[in-house]
Design a protein around this motif. Structure first.
Motif, PDB file in Angstrom:
ATOM      1  N   ILE A 166      33.439  19.010  59.169  1.00 23.18           N
ATOM      2  CA  ILE A 166      32.749  17.915  59.843  1.00 23.18           C
ATOM      3  C   ILE A 166      31.250  18.062  59.617  1.00 23.18           C
ATOM      4  O   ILE A 166      30.555  17.101  59.283  1.00 23.18           O
ATOM      5  CB  ILE A 166      33.081  17.944  61.354  1.00 23.18           C
ATOM      6  CG1 ILE A 166      34.563  17.620  61.554  1.00 23.18           C
ATOM      7  CG2 ILE A 166      32.208  16.968  62.111  1.00 23.18           C
ATOM      8  CD1 ILE A 166      35.020  17.661  62.995  1.00 23.18           C
ATOM      9  N   LYS A 196      26.692   7.385  63.934  1.00 25.83           N
ATOM     10  CA  LYS A 196      26.435   7.160  65.359  1.00 25.83           C
ATOM     11  C   LYS A 196      25.084   7.736  65.734  1.00 25.83           C
ATOM     12  O   LYS A 196      24.267   7.084  66.393  1.00 25.83           O
ATOM     13  CB  LYS A 196      27.545   7.827  66.166  1.00 25.83           C
ATOM     14  CG  LYS A 196      27.361   7.705  67.639  1.00 25.83           C
ATOM     15  CD  LYS A 196      28.671   7.401  68.309  1.00 25.83           C
ATOM     16  CE  LYS A 196      29.315   6.168  67.728  1.00 25.83           C
ATOM     17  NZ  LYS A 196      30.747   6.090  67.969  1.00 25.83           N
ATOM     18  N   ARG A 197      24.830   8.954  65.281  1.00 26.60           N
ATOM     19  CA  ARG A 197      23.602   9.651  65.629  1.00 26.60           C
ATOM     20  C   ARG A 197      22.372   8.873  65.139  1.00 26.60           C
ATOM     21  O   ARG A 197      21.358   8.809  65.802  1.00 26.60           O
ATOM     22  CB  ARG A 197      23.626  11.067  65.027  1.00 26.60           C
ATOM     23  CG  ARG A 197      22.757  12.065  65.770  1.00 26.60           C
ATOM     24  CD  ARG A 197      23.129  13.499  65.393  1.00 26.60           C
ATOM     25  NE  ARG A 197      24.488  13.832  65.799  1.00 26.60           N
ATOM     26  CZ  ARG A 197      25.376  14.446  65.030  1.00 26.60           C
ATOM     27  NH1 ARG A 197      25.051  14.802  63.803  1.00 26.60           N
ATOM     28  NH2 ARG A 197      26.586  14.691  65.484  1.00 26.60           N
ATOM     29  N   PRO A 205      36.703  23.050  66.722  1.00 24.91           N
ATOM     30  CA  PRO A 205      35.679  22.800  65.704  1.00 24.91           C
ATOM     31  C   PRO A 205      35.036  21.415  65.845  1.00 24.91           C
ATOM     32  O   PRO A 205      33.846  21.257  65.645  1.00 24.91           O
ATOM     33  CB  PRO A 205      36.446  22.886  64.394  1.00 24.91           C
ATOM     34  CG  PRO A 205      37.716  23.572  64.692  1.00 24.91           C
ATOM     35  CD  PRO A 205      37.976  23.486  66.153  1.00 24.91           C
ATOM     36  N   GLY A 206      35.832  20.427  66.221  1.00 28.55           N
ATOM     37  CA  GLY A 206      35.301  19.076  66.301  1.00 28.55           C
ATOM     38  C   GLY A 206      34.482  18.795  67.557  1.00 28.55           C
ATOM     39  O   GLY A 206      33.696  17.850  67.587  1.00 28.55           O
ATOM     40  N   TYR A 225      37.071   9.461  74.188  1.00 29.41           N
ATOM     41  CA  TYR A 225      37.323   8.230  73.439  1.00 29.41           C
ATOM     42  C   TYR A 225      37.539   7.067  74.403  1.00 29.41           C
ATOM     43  O   TYR A 225      37.015   5.973  74.220  1.00 29.41           O
ATOM     44  CB  TYR A 225      38.558   8.381  72.542  1.00 29.41           C
ATOM     45  CG  TYR A 225      38.318   9.193  71.289  1.00 29.41           C
ATOM     46  CD1 TYR A 225      37.116   9.108  70.590  1.00 29.41           C
ATOM     47  CD2 TYR A 225      39.308  10.014  70.776  1.00 29.41           C
ATOM     48  CE1 TYR A 225      36.888   9.843  69.438  1.00 29.41           C
ATOM     49  CE2 TYR A 225      39.104  10.758  69.611  1.00 29.41           C
ATOM     50  CZ  TYR A 225      37.887  10.669  68.954  1.00 29.41           C
ATOM     51  OH  TYR A 225      37.686  11.385  67.811  1.00 29.41           O
ATOM     52  N   THR A 238      35.069  11.925  59.268  1.00 28.07           N
ATOM     53  CA  THR A 238      34.757  12.133  60.671  1.00 28.07           C
ATOM     54  C   THR A 238      33.294  12.548  60.827  1.00 28.07           C
ATOM     55  O   THR A 238      32.577  12.027  61.689  1.00 28.07           O
ATOM     56  CB  THR A 238      35.675  13.216  61.267  1.00 28.07           C
ATOM     57  OG1 THR A 238      37.027  12.845  61.022  1.00 28.07           O
ATOM     58  CG2 THR A 238      35.450  13.360  62.760  1.00 28.07           C
ATOM     59  N   TYR A 268      30.222  10.511  62.706  1.00 23.88           N
ATOM     60  CA  TYR A 268      29.365  11.079  63.738  1.00 23.88           C
ATOM     61  C   TYR A 268      27.902  10.870  63.388  1.00 23.88           C
ATOM     62  O   TYR A 268      27.084  10.499  64.230  1.00 23.88           O
ATOM     63  CB  TYR A 268      29.632  12.579  63.904  1.00 23.88           C
ATOM     64  CG  TYR A 268      30.902  12.910  64.656  1.00 23.88           C
ATOM     65  CD1 TYR A 268      31.314  12.133  65.743  1.00 23.88           C
ATOM     66  CD2 TYR A 268      31.670  14.007  64.311  1.00 23.88           C
ATOM     67  CE1 TYR A 268      32.465  12.437  66.436  1.00 23.88           C
ATOM     68  CE2 TYR A 268      32.830  14.320  65.003  1.00 23.88           C
ATOM     69  CZ  TYR A 268      33.225  13.536  66.069  1.00 23.88           C
ATOM     70  OH  TYR A 268      34.362  13.851  66.752  1.00 23.88           O
ATOM     71  N   HIS A 280      41.771   7.731  66.715  1.00 26.90           N
ATOM     72  CA  HIS A 280      41.087   7.675  67.995  1.00 26.90           C
ATOM     73  C   HIS A 280      39.579   7.769  67.872  1.00 26.90           C
ATOM     74  O   HIS A 280      38.875   7.742  68.870  1.00 26.90           O
ATOM     75  CB  HIS A 280      41.602   8.796  68.893  1.00 26.90           C
ATOM     76  CG  HIS A 280      43.062   8.719  69.129  1.00 26.90           C
ATOM     77  ND1 HIS A 280      43.619   7.892  70.065  1.00 26.90           N
ATOM     78  CD2 HIS A 280      44.094   9.322  68.506  1.00 26.90           C
ATOM     79  CE1 HIS A 280      44.930   8.011  70.034  1.00 26.90           C
ATOM     80  NE2 HIS A 280      45.253   8.868  69.089  1.00 26.90           N
ATOM     81  N   ALA A 281      39.092   7.954  66.650  1.00 24.26           N
ATOM     82  CA  ALA A 281      37.648   8.016  66.479  1.00 24.26           C
ATOM     83  C   ALA A 281      37.064   6.672  66.897  1.00 24.26           C
ATOM     84  O   ALA A 281      37.799   5.697  67.067  1.00 24.26           O
ATOM     85  CB  ALA A 281      37.315   8.307  65.022  1.00 24.26           C
ATOM     86  N   SER A 282      35.758   6.629  67.085  1.00 21.18           N
ATOM     87  CA  SER A 282      35.186   5.334  67.400  1.00 21.18           C
ATOM     88  C   SER A 282      34.016   5.086  66.475  1.00 21.18           C
ATOM     89  O   SER A 282      33.071   5.864  66.458  1.00 21.18           O
ATOM     90  CB  SER A 282      34.746   5.276  68.866  1.00 21.18           C
ATOM     91  OG  SER A 282      33.521   5.910  69.042  1.00 21.18           O
ATOM     92  N   CYS A 285      28.585  15.356  58.007  1.00 23.55           N
ATOM     93  CA  CYS A 285      27.329  14.892  58.606  1.00 23.55           C
ATOM     94  C   CYS A 285      26.203  14.983  57.594  1.00 23.55           C
ATOM     95  O   CYS A 285      25.455  14.017  57.375  1.00 23.55           O
ATOM     96  CB  CYS A 285      26.971  15.749  59.833  1.00 23.55           C
ATOM     97  SG  CYS A 285      28.112  15.592  61.216  1.00 23.55           S
ATOM     98  N   HIS A 306      30.848  18.079  67.554  1.00 22.13           N
ATOM     99  CA  HIS A 306      30.416  16.895  66.817  1.00 22.13           C
ATOM    100  C   HIS A 306      30.842  15.595  67.476  1.00 22.13           C
ATOM    101  O   HIS A 306      30.538  14.530  66.979  1.00 22.13           O
ATOM    102  CB  HIS A 306      30.967  16.961  65.399  1.00 22.13           C
ATOM    103  CG  HIS A 306      30.530  18.176  64.675  1.00 22.13           C
ATOM    104  ND1 HIS A 306      29.322  18.260  64.035  1.00 22.13           N
ATOM    105  CD2 HIS A 306      31.115  19.390  64.519  1.00 22.13           C
ATOM    106  CE1 HIS A 306      29.194  19.460  63.495  1.00 22.13           C
ATOM    107  NE2 HIS A 306      30.268  20.167  63.772  1.00 22.13           N
ATOM    108  N   ALA A 307      31.564  15.687  68.575  1.00 21.37           N
ATOM    109  CA  ALA A 307      31.950  14.464  69.279  1.00 21.37           C
ATOM    110  C   ALA A 307      30.677  13.784  69.765  1.00 21.37           C
ATOM    111  O   ALA A 307      29.610  14.395  69.775  1.00 21.37           O
ATOM    112  CB  ALA A 307      32.862  14.816  70.454  1.00 21.37           C
ATOM    113  N   SER A 308      30.818  12.540  70.152  1.00 22.42           N
ATOM    114  CA  SER A 308      29.622  11.915  70.704  1.00 22.42           C
ATOM    115  C   SER A 308      29.993  11.264  72.026  1.00 22.42           C
ATOM    116  O   SER A 308      30.847  10.409  72.061  1.00 22.42           O
ATOM    117  CB  SER A 308      29.044  10.903  69.728  1.00 22.42           C
ATOM    118  OG  SER A 308      29.765   9.704  69.775  1.00 22.42           O
TER     119      SER A 308
END
Lengths: 337, 337
Positions: A224, A260-261, B279-280, B257, A253, A257, A283-285, A228, B283-285
């Motif tokens: 991930i 979004k950032r 690990p993820g 989510y 993924t 991210y 399920h990601a957005s 990025c 990096h979630a937001s």
DNA sequence: CCGCCAAATGTAACTAGTTACACAGCTTGT
DNA sequence: ACAAGCTGTGTAACTAGTTACATTTGGCGG
């Protein structure tokens, strides 16, 4: 005292002696209990219990010629795609009363050959490998041992071993075509390392027919984190692409991210597509458009193939598993600039 | 023709005969090549090549009493936490020239006992199990076979087997304390199934000392999907909590989510904390605040412990691995209502 | 009352390696 | 020149089971 000091594991003859029967009778109690008289059986069972006798797996194996073990060589366990795939293999093998030994190769063919040897050393009856790029040593080993072996994650009917997998080039093509259909013409491709990775190479091969579109390429580690970073590189480019094609969902993924950032809207400002269809991708957005790779079905099919080969001598033919586009929210029609 | 029709695997004596030497010499060529004269060695090597001789693992095992295999029983492979942990185990075992057999239990103690038996049947020299809740049959087996066995993911110095893991109750407590420190007083707890899962149970135990806070509980399957559903349940409750404590990052990811989907701001409207540190999660937001479980270190430590036990007879004492709060963006001070 | 047959059990030879011990042949020291 | 010692190799006995074949025992029919 001296006797009990270091009581080594009891064997068949110890049990036979204690129960006052022959070794054959003890063996029969273990394997064909119905052919032994009740009293005798009871005596033997008691002796087994008293001596805490446990039959030696090795001695059994030497007679049957069977170890009931199959080995799988995978680049890593620390990636959902391989973990799911191995989970499916283990489950299906278990139904054939076979056990799975896992060895990881870090994607290095030399390590793979080495670990394949240790798998043979522990008596593996079959081998499952990933991809179609291997050391000659591995083929030698398979040939010498007459070992059932199948290659996975890659379909190639002309390969030396039966292959059970998907069309990686096709998967790349599907992803690219989806973007072309959405009128994207400047596309950044993010891919993992090419060294020894035939799957990635093949996916790239699938991107050759680009029509009018212009492709740029970014290489990244499969994490991930690196997804990025790749996104940063891409966004800071002079001529920003309108779509990003990631050859793996993990990278996608990361890209998502980073978008979004940096407040880049997906898919309004840029479309993102992956390949894999990891459990989390839906399920990601925004949810990630991707090409579904049927790794669970592949695991099952592989396990069935190797089991049938081992148990019944049926060498499998290859199997091509379909890959499908899963259109979700992260891709959209290119907005006129 | 009849001879080649079904040439079964050559053995030591076949090689000896062809090379005109004794079986001992062939064995020496294989094991202590320096003790054999060059000419003899060449003749034997040629014979080995001609007959495609591959030494039988079982026959070796029967003499050495070693299989060089250790078995690991895990609930599932299809979860990053177990996959990472097994990856670490495999890597470290490999350094000891031991191979890893993986068996999955679906978290069912009966399946576990059964699969443990098949691991013994293939000659596993050691066993690694998850948690401290098992069938008597498993303990019997370990006892009967005098099998080195360690329990992981759970630290309990009083357990029958050496345990290498963390304080699950403590991890729960750390997460709760973090929320209490942030002045949350209405907290929803999302947890996985309790049936046979001592880790989850222990984490819940850690939530007993709540101070003034009021806790509500939601049970869910360990999937992103179910994390989403739990969030829906929680959001639709009459008295909405100000913080959600998930006993696993997978659930927290789902919750996050769903918050996004329903435009609930995290951490402004509600704080979310997990346990695992996948690990993820970083990096979630927003990035997920969580309690880090050192699964990679646990894997290494477990592999070292079982290897030393097997190789040198050193029964390990347990090992408690620290769990740390990783404060990230998903938690914040409760806003005065 | 004898013989036949089947059930139950034993003997010993397998499986495929490793290894302790014996011994031949040659070099070296006295 | 002969004993001692080393090197290289062979013989045979181990490892721990399975199993083909032989043998014993007892019941039952003729």
């Amino acid at each position: 005292m001296a006797k009990t000091r270091f009581r080594k594991r009891a064997n068949l003859r110890d049990v036979a002696k204690l129960a006052n029967v022959s070794v054959a009778t003890v063996s029969r109690v273990l394997n064909t209990p119905d052919s032994v008289a009740e009293v005798t059986k009871a005596a033997v069972t008691a002796a087994i219990a008293e001596l805490r006798f446990v039959p030696s797996a090795a001695a059994r194996a030497i007679n049957s010629g069977r170890s009931r073990v199959v080995g799988a060589l995978v680049p890593t366990l620390d990636h959902a795609i391989f973990a799911r795939y191995l989970a499916a293999i283990e489950q299906t093998l278990s139904g054939y009363r076979l056990s799975l030994v896992v060895a990881t190769t870090k994607g290095d063919a030399a390590i793979e050959a080495e670990k394949a040897q240790t798998l043979v050393d522990i008596g593996a009856e079959g081998l499952i490998v990933s991809g179609v790029t291997h050391e000659p040593g591995l083929y030698d080993l398979i040939e010498r041992c007459q070992l059932p072996a199948v290659a996975t994650s890659y379909y190639d009917p002309d390969f030396l071993l039966p292959t059970i997998g998907y069309d990686n080039a096709g998967a790349g093509r599907i992803a690219l075509q989806h973007l072309l259909d959405l009128e994207h013409s400047r596309i950044a491709v993010v891919h993992g390392s090419l060294i020894g990775n035939d799957r990635t190479l093949a996916r790239l091969k699938g991107l050759e027919n680009t029509g009018d579109a212009e492709l740029s390429f970014v290489e990244a580690d499969l994490s991930i984190e690196d997804g990025c970073k790749s996104a940063q590189t891409i966004l800071s480019a002079a001529h920003r692409p309108t779509a990003i094609l990631c050859l793996s969902d993990v990278l996608a993924t990361g890209v998502l991210y980073e978008m979004k950032r940096q407040s880049v809207e997906v898919p309004k400002d840029v479309s993102v597509i992956g390949i894999d269809d990891l459990p989390g991708s839906a399920h990601a957005s925004p949810s990630l458009t991707t090409v579904h790779l049927p790794v669970v079905r592949m695991g099952h099919a592989t396990a069935v193939a190797i089991s049938e080969w081992i148990e019944n001598g049926l060498k499998p033919s290859g199997m091509l598993l379909a890959t499908d586009l899963i259109a979700r929210e992260s891709t959209g029609v290119r907005r006129p600039a």
